[in-house]
Design a protein around this motif. Structure first.
Motif, PDB file in Angstrom:
ATOM      1  N   UNK A  67       1.011  -1.081  -0.025  1.00 26.65           N
ATOM      2  CA  UNK A  67      -0.008   0.016   0.027  1.00 26.65           C
ATOM      3  C   UNK A  67       1.027   1.247  -0.069  1.00 26.65           C
ATOM      4  N   UNK A  68       0.825   2.148  -0.975  1.00 30.12           N
ATOM      5  CA  UNK A  68       1.566   3.319  -1.112  1.00 30.12           C
ATOM      6  C   UNK A  68       1.194   4.384  -0.559  1.00 30.12           C
ATOM      7  N   UNK A  69       0.840   4.531   0.847  1.00 27.18           N
ATOM      8  CA  UNK A  69       0.400   5.542   1.503  1.00 27.18           C
ATOM      9  C   UNK A  69       1.569   6.713   1.417  1.00 27.18           C
ATOM     10  N   UNK A 113      -6.461   3.286   5.618  1.00 28.03           N
ATOM     11  CA  UNK A 113      -7.189   2.200   5.935  1.00 28.03           C
ATOM     12  C   UNK A 113      -6.598   0.772   5.067  1.00 28.03           C
ATOM     13  N   UNK A 114      -6.328   1.208   3.962  1.00 23.98           N
ATOM     14  CA  UNK A 114      -5.910  -0.051   3.090  1.00 23.98           C
ATOM     15  C   UNK A 114      -4.603  -0.373   3.781  1.00 23.98           C
ATOM     16  N   UNK A 115      -3.759   0.340   4.117  1.00 21.94           N
ATOM     17  CA  UNK A 115      -2.366   0.003   4.786  1.00 21.94           C
ATOM     18  C   UNK A 115      -2.517  -1.058   6.200  1.00 21.94           C
ATOM     19  N   UNK A 116      -3.669  -0.413   6.840  1.00 23.14           N
ATOM     20  CA  UNK A 116      -3.878  -1.194   8.076  1.00 23.14           C
ATOM     21  C   UNK A 116      -4.352  -2.468   7.942  1.00 23.14           C
ATOM     22  N   UNK A 117      -5.401  -2.487   6.702  1.00 24.33           N
ATOM     23  CA  UNK A 117      -5.995  -3.791   6.137  1.00 24.33           C
ATOM     24  C   UNK A 117      -4.823  -4.661   5.787  1.00 24.33           C
ATOM     25  N   UNK A 118      -3.803  -4.203   5.221  1.00 23.86           N
ATOM     26  CA  UNK A 118      -2.692  -5.016   4.550  1.00 23.86           C
ATOM     27  C   UNK A 118      -1.816  -5.783   5.654  1.00 23.86           C
ATOM     28  N   UNK A 119      -1.650  -4.901   6.727  1.00 27.09           N
ATOM     29  CA  UNK A 119      -0.653  -5.434   7.804  1.00 27.09           C
ATOM     30  C   UNK A 119      -1.819  -6.308   8.645  1.00 27.09           C
ATOM     31  N   UNK A 153      -6.465   9.925   1.078  1.00 26.14           N
ATOM     32  CA  UNK A 153      -5.486   9.266   1.827  1.00 26.14           C
ATOM     33  C   UNK A 153      -6.072   8.618   3.209  1.00 26.14           C
ATOM     34  N   UNK A 154      -7.335   8.870   3.468  1.00 24.02           N
ATOM     35  CA  UNK A 154      -8.357   8.267   4.320  1.00 24.02           C
ATOM     36  C   UNK A 154      -8.127   6.680   3.960  1.00 24.02           C
ATOM     37  N   UNK A 155      -8.856   6.413   2.798  1.00 25.48           N
ATOM     38  CA  UNK A 155      -8.981   5.015   2.276  1.00 25.48           C
ATOM     39  C   UNK A 155      -7.550   4.513   2.340  1.00 25.48           C
ATOM     40  N   UNK A 156      -6.538   5.193   1.599  1.00 24.92           N
ATOM     41  CA  UNK A 156      -5.295   4.470   1.609  1.00 24.92           C
ATOM     42  C   UNK A 156      -4.669   4.091   3.075  1.00 24.92           C
TER      43      UNK A 156
END
Length: 169
Positions: free
Chosen positions: A27-29, A68-74, A63-66
């Motif tokens: 995820x590219x936050x 959350x995507x990072x947290x989902x990935x982790x 950036x809110x969705x990204x």
């Protein structure tokens, strides 16, 4: 950053004896930096720093969705990690049971942490009356008591300090 503006940005220092290696999540936050550490048993541990700007003109509102995507990935990858810094959601208490006045994005962030069984350890305000700076882990007992230790440099954010416990895998 795509615009010239003060603030934001992230930096992560590690001791050379820890033999940290750069790590890049899928995820590219926009403003994050990570390293991977390996313990004496060969287990991997990830340490990350991120900054979520509240200014839409810098990285748009996505950036809110990204984040959350990072947290989902982790969470989905079952990575053993510690993620810290300024998330810029105005929580007035933690845990946030029935917090009033939260933005929809802050509520979605809180729900994302909960859905991924992640733990946020900061319980006192870090800027005026809000908890903006967070310490998020995948394990409840990973962080000892978090303490506010004064203002951070020229910032209006409180510096926080904590100890991590030995990684439990």
């Amino acid at each position: 950053r795509p615009v010239t503006r003060n603030g934001g940005r992230v930096l992560l220092y590690t001791r050379s004896s820890l033999n940290a290696c750069e790590y890049e999540p899928n995820t590219k936050f926009p403003e994050q930096v990570w390293c991977q550490l390996t313990d004496v048993r060969g287990g991997k541990f990830y340490v990350g720093v991120c900054y979520r700007t509240p200014t839409v003109s810098i990285f748009n509102s996505g950036n809110h969705e990204v984040l959350r995507s990072l947290l989902n990935e982790l969470g989905a990858a079952n990575r053993h990690f510690l993620l810290m810094r300024d998330f810029n959601y105005r929580f007035t208490e933690w845990p946030c049971q029935g917090c009033e006045g939260l933005s929809a994005e802050a509520e979605a962030f809180y729900t994302c942490l909960d859905d991924n069984f992640l733990v946020q350890h900061v319980t006192e305000a870090t800027r005026h009356d809000a908890i903006l700076d967070l310490v998020v882990t995948d394990e409840e007992d990973m962080v000892d008591e978090v303490l506010r230790v004064g203002l951070l440099g020229n910032s209006d954010h409180s510096a926080i300090m904590w100890n991590t416990r030995e990684a439990v895998t």
